[in-house]
Design an enzyme around this catalytic site. Structure first.
Site, PDB file in Angstrom:
ATOM      1  CG  ASP A  44     -30.378  17.477   3.135  1.00  0.00           C
ATOM      2  OD1 ASP A  44     -29.356  16.865   2.778  1.00  0.00           O
ATOM      3  OD2 ASP A  44     -30.444  18.727   3.155  1.00  0.00           O
ATOM      4  CG  ASP A  83     -28.503  17.085   6.532  1.00  0.00           C
ATOM      5  OD1 ASP A  83     -27.701  17.980   6.871  1.00  0.00           O
ATOM      6  OD2 ASP A  83     -28.245  16.228   5.663  1.00  0.00           O
ATOM      7  CE  LYS A 113     -24.778  16.679   6.843  1.00  0.00           C
ATOM      8  NZ  LYS A 113     -25.181  17.664   5.796  1.00  0.00           N
ATOM      9  CD  GLU A 115     -26.387  21.426   2.761  1.00  0.00           C
ATOM     10  OE1 GLU A 115     -26.473  22.307   1.882  1.00  0.00           O
ATOM     11  OE2 GLU A 115     -26.770  20.253   2.594  1.00  0.00           O
ATOM     12  CD  GLU A 178     -21.491  17.231  -0.522  1.00  0.00           C
ATOM     13  OE1 GLU A 178     -22.141  17.507   0.501  1.00  0.00           O
ATOM     14  OE2 GLU A 178     -21.998  16.671  -1.521  1.00  0.00           O
TER      15      GLU A 178
HETATM   16  O1  KIV Z   1     -27.416  14.538   3.163  1.00  0.00           O
HETATM   17  C1  KIV Z   1     -26.384  13.857   3.234  1.00  0.00           C
HETATM   18  O2  KIV Z   1     -26.388  12.639   3.112  1.00  0.00           O
HETATM   19  C2  KIV Z   1     -25.123  14.569   3.444  1.00  0.00           C
HETATM   20  C3  KIV Z   1     -23.866  13.769   3.380  1.00  0.00           C
HETATM   21  C4  KIV Z   1     -23.592  13.372   1.995  1.00  0.00           C
HETATM   22  C5  KIV Z   1     -22.731  14.440   4.028  1.00  0.00           C
HETATM   23  O3  KIV Z   1     -25.107  15.743   3.641  1.00  0.00           O
END
Ligand code: KIV
Length: 262
Positions: A44, A83, A113, A115, A178
């Protein structure tokens, strides 16, 4: 051969470092795949580096699916993760599973992914139970920017360990860490059985991830490059010089030449 979540997990036992980068379109993803990247993330960060916005929050599910479709279609070998954009990690299991299922159904991506830590681990468990592989993301979480007010290096040991242990138990196949202080990332990597993939978290994680535009120096300029980024190319200069030369040749009547004409 196409990399799968179990294969990525096995890299930790084999002591093989995981190479991960973001990509957002067909040519970018094809180049990264051909160069041997293990995981390609449609992040994202799309909001920052492609859309030119200040945070990742405005990126919509439809937008990330649009980019994930062209990115994943370009890839033969890497695992492609996408994401879950704000607020699909925050809305609870039903919304997250619906969003994750759309990503797997409408694109050729392999995983999402996510968070979040202990407080969202039930949602991760629901995703994995639904057959949607999850790459975790702990430590600094850019989707929490409104709550935290700034992007800070993470030093809180107790809450980090609660988060990573809960997320591992919920079934992630790897965890992005991160902006952790390096020693904290080393300890986290030692206690987890799944691989850790660091960004701004020092050298002791099982792999590293960076953003495409940062690594290649492909930016609009004027943006501050964070300390954890290493720039391996300067596409901004390459593109500017090429366009200036093209403009000079068009204005000077040099292009198109005979060999460019029919
Ligand atoms: O959105 C993204 O690019 C990320 C990476 C930096 C891990 O979450």
């Amino acid at each position: 051969m196409k990399l799968t979540p179990p294969k990525i997990r096995s890299y930790k036992q084999d002591g093989r470092k995981i190479v991960m980068l973001t990509a957002y379109d067909y040519p970018g993803a094809k180049l990264l795949d051909e160069a041997g990247t293990d995981i390609i993330l449609v992040g994202d960060s799309l909001g920052n580096v492609v859309q030119g916005k200040a945070t990742t929050l405005p990126v919509t599910l439809d937008e990330i699916i649009y980019h994930a479709e062209m990115t994943a279609r370009a890839v033969t070998n890497a695992l492609v993760a996408v994401d879950l954009p704000f607020p699909y990690c925050q809305l609870g299991p039903d919304e997250a599973v619906r969003a994750g299922a759309r990503i797997l159904k409408e694109t050729l991506a392999d995983a999402v992914k996510f968070e979040g830590g202990e407080n969202r681990s039930a949602t991760i468990a629901a995703l994995t139970a639904a057959g949607i592989p999850v790459l975790g993301h702990c430590g600094l979480r850019p989707q929490d920017i409104r709550q935290n007010g700034s992007y800070q290096v993470q030093r809180q040991r107790e809450s980090l360990f609660k988060d990573i242990e809960a997320v591992e138990k919920a079934g992630v196949f790897a965890i992005v860490l991160e902006c952790l202080e390096s020693e904290l990332a080393r300890e986290a990597t030692q206690v987890l059985s799944v691989p850790t993939i660091g960004i701004g978290s020092g050298p002791h994680t099982d792999g590293q991830v960076l953003v495409f535009h940062d690594v290649l120096g492909y930016s609009a300029g004027g943006t501050k490059i964070p300390r954890h980024v290493k720039q391996y190319a300067d596409l901004r200069t390459v593109i500017t010089e090429a366009v200036k030369q093209y403009a000079d040749e068009v204005r000077g009547g040099i292009f198109p030449a005979k060999e460019n004409s029919f």
